[in-house]
Design a protein around this motif. Sequence first.
Motif: not given
Length: 291
Positions: A92-94, A97, A100, A165, A218, A220, A225, A228, A231
């Motif tokens: 999820l690459q917080d 995010f 971004t 992004e 996006s 990921g 993605g 992402f 979200r």
Amino acid sequence: MGLFRRRTSVEELVRGHLERLGVSAFWFRSALDAIRYCEQGEYFQPVFSVAGPAPARSVVALMNLEPFVRSEIDWTISPSESPFWVGSVGDLQDDLFDATAKRFLDLYWSDQNPSVRPDVDGALRAMTTAVTETLSVETAVALDDAGWRGLWALGSAGYVWRIAENGARTIDLNRRADLAREVEAVVASASPEASDEHVLGWAAGECVRRNLLFGSGSPGGWAGGGEFLRRGFRFVNRHIVPEDAGVPRKEGWYAFSFGVALYEVDECLAKRLVWSSRRTNPTATRAKLLR
């Protein structure tokens, strides 16, 4: 001295190509697999690439391998038609995010918000009108001026979110390379007589109708993605849309996706050589707004 030069094999050409791109030789086999699948028309076979798991066609675009494919690639087919790439979720690459989201808010609420450009605003207004016309009478009545503005805001937010992004690069290669080719195929199918302003809105709607997987571009990529981007939709829905707007979720997601598609089409049009001859504003100005 020999009279004949040894013919360079495709493998050697691909290896040299990857070296020039600065891609590790570790991915050489993946490149060959992607080329082979595309030559067989199996565009969406999974290949593990420098950007993570991705369809073969995506890997070809990502690594600029199309010149080595001995058949024409069909970019009009959406990856959404393949069960491999629907609903895929990865990291999820917080941190990415959050960064971004901050860039999005800074740009959206600034006087540099590019979605207020007249042609982009016109496309968003046309989209909003078209969406409201598809609603039931009861829903349309409930969707007052605040709801109409909410739909426009979500479309505008989708456009700006895609720009935000772009600042979250995790690899040197362009992770949106294959999506760009799919968008180019949509733009190429527009009527030659249509103005660029008309193509801008029409092609964005067509991209959404064809269900292009915008999440692949996006952070990921193909693995994460999509989540992402979803979200991102939930984030902008909380921060941009007025609480009393009452925008139905399905129509809200469509508006946001339309905005993302609008950015992709806008970028495609900006790259076309004929753009400068069909517009009074120079291409450089338009390209600058897209950054």
